[in-house]
Scaffold this motif. Sequence first.
Motif, PDB file in Angstrom:
ATOM      1  N   GLY A 161       0.785  -1.240   0.000  1.00 32.14           N
ATOM      2  CA  GLY A 161       0.000   0.000   0.000  1.00 32.14           C
ATOM      3  C   GLY A 161       0.813   1.285   0.000  1.00 32.14           C
ATOM      4  N   GLN A 162       2.129   1.202   0.081  1.00 35.33           N
ATOM      5  CA  GLN A 162       2.988   2.396   0.110  1.00 35.33           C
ATOM      6  C   GLN A 162       3.763   2.514  -1.201  1.00 35.33           C
ATOM      7  OE1 GLN A 162       2.996   4.569   2.819  1.00 35.33           O
ATOM      8  NE2 GLN A 162       1.308   3.244   3.447  1.00 35.33           N
ATOM      9  N   ARG A 163       3.829   3.713  -1.737  1.00 35.19           N
ATOM     10  CA  ARG A 163       4.539   3.911  -3.001  1.00 35.19           C
ATOM     11  C   ARG A 163       6.013   3.549  -2.849  1.00 35.19           C
ATOM     12  NH1 ARG A 163       4.343   8.366  -7.646  1.00 35.19           N
ATOM     13  NH2 ARG A 163       6.115   7.494  -8.767  1.00 35.19           N
ATOM     14  N   TYR A 201       8.502  -3.513 -13.417  1.00 39.12           N
ATOM     15  CA  TYR A 201       9.059  -3.469 -12.063  1.00 39.12           C
ATOM     16  C   TYR A 201       9.772  -4.781 -11.771  1.00 39.12           C
ATOM     17  CZ  TYR A 201       9.462  -3.306  -7.007  1.00 39.12           C
ATOM     18  OH  TYR A 201       9.958  -3.325  -5.735  1.00 39.12           O
ATOM     19  N   GLN A 202      11.000  -4.683 -11.270  1.00 38.05           N
ATOM     20  CA  GLN A 202      11.794  -5.847 -10.875  1.00 38.05           C
ATOM     21  C   GLN A 202      11.535  -6.113  -9.397  1.00 38.05           C
ATOM     22  OE1 GLN A 202      13.877  -7.196 -13.261  1.00 38.05           O
ATOM     23  NE2 GLN A 202      14.553  -8.873 -11.981  1.00 38.05           N
ATOM     24  N   VAL A 203      11.002  -7.285  -9.081  1.00 39.54           N
ATOM     25  CA  VAL A 203      10.677  -7.642  -7.693  1.00 39.54           C
ATOM     26  C   VAL A 203      11.982  -7.836  -6.919  1.00 39.54           C
ATOM     27  CG1 VAL A 203       9.430  -9.244  -6.194  1.00 39.54           C
ATOM     28  CG2 VAL A 203       8.556  -8.762  -8.494  1.00 39.54           C
ATOM     29  N   THR A 204      12.086  -7.196  -5.748  1.00 43.34           N
ATOM     30  CA  THR A 204      13.311  -7.214  -4.948  1.00 43.34           C
ATOM     31  C   THR A 204      13.099  -7.985  -3.639  1.00 43.34           C
ATOM     32  OG1 THR A 204      12.810  -5.237  -3.645  1.00 43.34           O
ATOM     33  CG2 THR A 204      13.827  -4.889  -5.829  1.00 43.34           C
ATOM     34  N   ASP A 231      10.575  -6.720  -1.149  1.00 45.69           N
ATOM     35  CA  ASP A 231       9.147  -6.940  -1.396  1.00 45.69           C
ATOM     36  C   ASP A 231       8.611  -8.199  -0.729  1.00 45.69           C
ATOM     37  OD1 ASP A 231       9.099  -4.686  -3.099  1.00 45.69           O
ATOM     38  OD2 ASP A 231       9.831  -5.914  -4.768  1.00 45.69           O
ATOM     39  N   TYR A 232       9.511  -9.090  -0.291  1.00 50.44           N
ATOM     40  CA  TYR A 232       9.095 -10.355   0.303  1.00 50.44           C
ATOM     41  C   TYR A 232       9.215 -10.299   1.815  1.00 50.44           C
ATOM     42  CZ  TYR A 232       8.958 -15.182   1.728  1.00 50.44           C
ATOM     43  OH  TYR A 232       8.625 -16.341   2.374  1.00 50.44           O
ATOM     44  N   PRO A 233       8.263 -10.794   2.582  1.00 52.36           N
ATOM     45  CA  PRO A 233       6.930 -11.159   2.134  1.00 52.36           C
ATOM     46  C   PRO A 233       6.073  -9.906   2.058  1.00 52.36           C
ATOM     47  CG  PRO A 233       7.111 -11.595   4.481  1.00 52.36           C
ATOM     48  CD  PRO A 233       8.439 -11.023   4.017  1.00 52.36           C
ATOM     49  N   GLY A 234       5.188  -9.839   1.148  1.00 54.79           N
ATOM     50  CA  GLY A 234       4.324  -8.671   1.031  1.00 54.79           C
ATOM     51  C   GLY A 234       3.492  -8.724  -0.224  1.00 54.79           C
ATOM     52  N   GLN A 235       2.867  -7.592  -0.528  1.00 57.59           N
ATOM     53  CA  GLN A 235       2.029  -7.496  -1.712  1.00 57.59           C
ATOM     54  C   GLN A 235       2.453  -6.300  -2.548  1.00 57.59           C
ATOM     55  OE1 GLN A 235      -2.071  -7.573  -0.277  1.00 57.59           O
ATOM     56  NE2 GLN A 235      -2.088  -9.754  -0.767  1.00 57.59           N
ATOM     57  N   ILE A 236       2.348  -6.481  -3.864  1.00 59.10           N
ATOM     58  CA  ILE A 236       2.697  -5.435  -4.824  1.00 59.10           C
ATOM     59  C   ILE A 236       1.448  -5.100  -5.632  1.00 59.10           C
ATOM     60  CG2 ILE A 236       4.055  -4.958  -6.927  1.00 59.10           C
ATOM     61  CD1 ILE A 236       5.808  -4.993  -4.509  1.00 59.10           C
ATOM     62  N   THR A 247       0.591 -11.251  -4.306  1.00 56.09           N
ATOM     63  CA  THR A 247       1.450 -11.662  -3.196  1.00 56.09           C
ATOM     64  C   THR A 247       2.817 -12.060  -3.738  1.00 56.09           C
ATOM     65  OG1 THR A 247      -0.449 -12.392  -1.912  1.00 56.09           O
ATOM     66  CG2 THR A 247       1.701 -13.288  -1.278  1.00 56.09           C
ATOM     67  N   VAL A 248       3.862 -11.520  -3.113  1.00 55.74           N
ATOM     68  CA  VAL A 248       5.236 -11.802  -3.529  1.00 55.74           C
ATOM     69  C   VAL A 248       5.711 -13.086  -2.858  1.00 55.74           C
ATOM     70  CG1 VAL A 248       7.624 -10.973  -3.504  1.00 55.74           C
ATOM     71  CG2 VAL A 248       5.742  -9.366  -3.906  1.00 55.74           C
ATOM     72  N   HIS A 249       6.318 -13.952  -3.662  1.00 54.95           N
ATOM     73  CA  HIS A 249       6.851 -15.235  -3.179  1.00 54.95           C
ATOM     74  C   HIS A 249       8.376 -15.229  -3.250  1.00 54.95           C
ATOM     75  CE1 HIS A 249       2.825 -16.934  -3.131  1.00 54.95           C
ATOM     76  NE2 HIS A 249       2.620 -16.300  -4.269  1.00 54.95           N
ATOM     77  N   LEU A 250       8.975 -16.190  -2.543  1.00 48.95           N
ATOM     78  CA  LEU A 250      10.433 -16.337  -2.600  1.00 48.95           C
ATOM     79  C   LEU A 250      10.887 -16.512  -4.041  1.00 48.95           C
ATOM     80  CD1 LEU A 250      11.284 -18.834   0.285  1.00 48.95           C
ATOM     81  CD2 LEU A 250      11.943 -16.435   0.131  1.00 48.95           C
ATOM     82  N   GLY A 251      12.046 -15.974  -4.337  1.00 44.87           N
ATOM     83  CA  GLY A 251      12.665 -16.199  -5.636  1.00 44.87           C
ATOM     84  C   GLY A 251      13.129 -17.638  -5.743  1.00 44.87           C
ATOM     85  N   ALA A 252      13.483 -18.033  -6.936  1.00 47.43           N
ATOM     86  CA  ALA A 252      13.965 -19.396  -7.178  1.00 47.43           C
ATOM     87  C   ALA A 252      15.170 -19.695  -6.290  1.00 47.43           C
ATOM     88  CB  ALA A 252      14.339 -19.556  -8.647  1.00 47.43           C
TER      89      ALA A 252
END
Length: 185
Positions: free
Chosen positions: A41-43, A52-55, A58-63, A85-90
């Motif tokens: 919810g925050q910019r 957008y490249q997920v970093t 961002d985990y755990p959280g929502q984008i 919902t952001v998940h763990l990277g590979a």
Amino acid sequence: GVPVLGAGPTIDGTAKVGNQLICKVSYSGATGGDVAWLRNGQRIPGTNHETYQVTPADYPGQIMCATEAYNAAGVSAVSFSPPVTVHLGAALRPSVVPYLTGTVRVGRTLTAHHGRWSPAASNYTYQWMSDGRRIPGATQDRYKIREIDQGKTLVLDVEAHLAGYAPGTISIRIAKVRAALHSRL
């Protein structure tokens, strides 16, 4: 009139650390538009592109992405995508496989070298095992072989860690432990 939202916004892509997401939206009557990305919810500062490249932050959280369009008549209302919902990277993968140095003999010390991982790991954990059983307290990159290990097969599990990514694990199977060399003087 001002631009009218046609479809979206929606997020295209898999929300995993390390992946790229795309904010998809269409407006009728727009001559331009703006995109912003939000984490919980925050910019997110500096995110004003449709991709957008997920970093790891961002985990755990929502984008979600937010969009607005404009033309000579004015600016549309801001529209928000549904959150993802952001998940763990590979899992980290070795680019240079971990290896050991030392002699596999009672009384000698084996040293683990963690290799290189992609993406680059921030830390490593170790677990030495003898005939498939964890050796209590043997969690460092060095292990002094004990008499009780003689004739047994040693294995070392090396685990590479980086925030936001699943850990990578490699097991190194070591030859059976030989007896110590004794001096005949």
